[in-house]
Scaffold this active site. Structure first.
Site, PDB file in Angstrom:
ATOM      1  N   HIS A  40       8.188   3.798   7.699  1.00 47.91           N
ATOM      2  CA  HIS A  40       7.013   3.120   8.575  1.00 47.91           C
ATOM      3  C   HIS A  40       7.547   1.958   9.396  1.00 47.91           C
ATOM      4  CE1 HIS A  40       6.730   0.481   5.088  1.00 47.91           C
ATOM      5  NE2 HIS A  40       6.283   1.499   4.298  1.00 47.91           N
ATOM      6  N   ASP A  92       2.389   7.669   5.469  1.00 45.20           N
ATOM      7  CA  ASP A  92       2.018   6.694   4.453  1.00 45.20           C
ATOM      8  C   ASP A  92       0.722   6.706   4.091  1.00 45.20           C
ATOM      9  OD1 ASP A  92       2.249   4.546   2.852  1.00 45.20           O
ATOM     10  OD2 ASP A  92       2.505   3.005   4.831  1.00 45.20           O
ATOM     11  N   GLY A 132      -3.354  -0.352   3.443  1.00 49.07           N
ATOM     12  CA  GLY A 132      -3.135   1.091   3.399  1.00 49.07           C
ATOM     13  C   GLY A 132      -4.436   1.898   4.022  1.00 49.07           C
TER      14      GLY A 132
HETATM   15 ZN   LIG Z   1       5.793   1.197   2.352  1.00 48.57          ZN
END
Ligand SMILES: [Zn+2]
Length: 422
Positions: free
Chosen positions: A229, A303, A322
């Site tokens: 990422h 992710d 997240g």
């Molecule tokens: Zn990560």
């Protein structure tokens, strides 16, 4: 036997051609304009797009240990729903796959519940504590690569040793790059949004300094090194430099870092814009897009990071980092980068199929006779609104709810078996 009739697939040149695909014994048996197979179950596709099954090398399945957020059953159903046939599971579970015994716990659950292919990562350090490297030789055969994703490796010496060990067992190091000494309690990007709204910022340098360090160590050791990422313009520049030097470095970027910057954060929904690395400045977003275009950034990875609603409802500095991504990645990328004419369809599909397969040496990602029948079918014509309540993932945490997109999954096939059909 399964016969997909009148689909459209990309040829080598990236031109869409109408084709039928016959699947037999888990493999692609025939690809032609008009296949006849009376014994086969036939599915009429009416011009829908057929691609190799998507591959995501960055997924948090949460099980074992975090079943209230996601399970292997719900996470892989979410993957199938998104057109993914292979995902790689990050090791921040309980237990952490850092020993043969612990990896076995994860493998048995995958064996029992997964409906798409799941390749586990092995941890780099025992219990992801960053203190001592695990024995790579014991796990190498059964993991896609080694990572402590969620945490950076804090010392150059430890990364140097990890790279030597990974190289010896022929596996890549996959790195979440984050220097803890540069965090200063931050939870959003250290940019205008955080400053204007009195939030603690995460410095871009917390990511880029480790990538710079690791690129040099990868050159020194000759290890295969993959950056998770990527989010900052400095990171993109360093990886571009490293590739020019011939260093064995590859990189992924998430759809959200390509589609959003900190200026896009909606105050009323801010926890759904909180992820690590954070949404950066617009110049970082543009640098990531440029990085994909010139090949500095190799692939798209979601992710996927599901969390329970009550966890995301905590005060912003305590809410977990997240967002989920498996069910939205392809339609978001297709709608925002291909439908508008910026990228070719092949350019996008390659970055979600064959290129990750090549980086991680996986025998998937191609639509050709003899290949394993891992296939996705998408409807590019029908527009729809992303509805988080409709996700099969337990996680509803995304900033993209309500977005209008094209590219809904119609069908996902793993090894010739239909695992999702709309
Ligand atoms: Zn990560």
């Amino acid at each position: 036997m399964l016969l997909l009739k009148n689909g459209q697939m990309l040829n080598e040149e990236g031109v869409l051609i109408t084709a039928d695909i016959l699947i037999k014994d888990g493999k692609i048996a025939q690809i032609a304009t008009d296949v006849e197979a009376t014994a086969a179950k036939t599915v009429e596709l009416n011009g829908k797009l057929i691609t190799p099954g998507l591959i995501d090398v960055h997924v948090h399945l949460r099980e074992p240990g975090g079943e209230h957020k996601e399970t292997i059953a719900t996470g892989t159903a979410s993957a199938a729903r998104g057109g993914y046939t292979l995902i790689a599971a990050m090791p921040n579970t309980n237990p952490v796959p850092d020993s043969v015994e612990n990896l076995k716990v994860v493998q048995e659950k995958i064996e029992k519940d997964a409906i798409v292919r799941v390749l586990p990562y092995g941890a780099l350090t025992t219990n992801l504590k960053g203190e001592e490297l695990i024995d790579f030789t014991l796990l190498a055969e059964d993991v896609i690569a080694f990572t402590d994703d969620g945490k950076g490796i804090q010392t150059a010496g430890m990364m140097y040793e990890a790279m030597q060990k990974a190289k010896n067992v022929g596996k890549p190091i996959v790195a979440h790059c984050e220097d803890d000494s540069l965090l200063f309690g931050g939870y959003l990007h250290d940019g205008t949004y955080a400053a204007d709204n009195n939030h603690k910022g995460i410095l871009s340098a917390s990511e880029s300094v480790q990538i710079a360090r690791d690129a040099i160590l990868a050159k020194e050791t000759g290890a295969q090194y993959h950056v998770c990422h990527v989010s900052t313009k400095e990171s993109v520049s360093i990886i571009r430099w490293a590739k020019a030097e011939g260093i064995r470095i590859t990189a992924e970027v998430s759809p959200h870092h390509l589609l959003l910057a900190d200026k896009d954060i909606i105050a009323g929904d801010i926890a759904n814009f909180k992820m690590n690395p954070p949404l950066r400045g617009e110049e970082d977003q543009l640098a990531c897009i440029e990085g994909v275009l010139d090949g500095t950034i190799d692939i798209i990875a979601t992710d996927h990071a599901p969390h329970a609603a009550d966890e995301k409802a905590l005060p912003l500095d305590q809410a977990p980092f997240g967002i989920v991504g498996l069910e939205t990645a392809f339609p978001l990328m297709y709608t925002n980068f291909v439908k508008n004419g910026d990228w070719s369809l092949k350019f996008l599909v390659d970055r979600m199929t064959i290129i990750p397969a090549e980086i991680f040496d996986l025998p998937y990602g191609k639509l050709e006779v003899g290949a394993t029948a891992d296939i996705a079918v998408f409807d590019l014509d029908v527009e729809y609104e992303i509805d988080v309540n409709d996700f099969v993932s337990k996680g509803k945490n995304t900033p993209f709810g309500g977005c209008t997109v094209n590219g809904e999954t119609f069908m996902t096939i793993v090894g010739g078996e239909v695992v999702y059909q709309k």
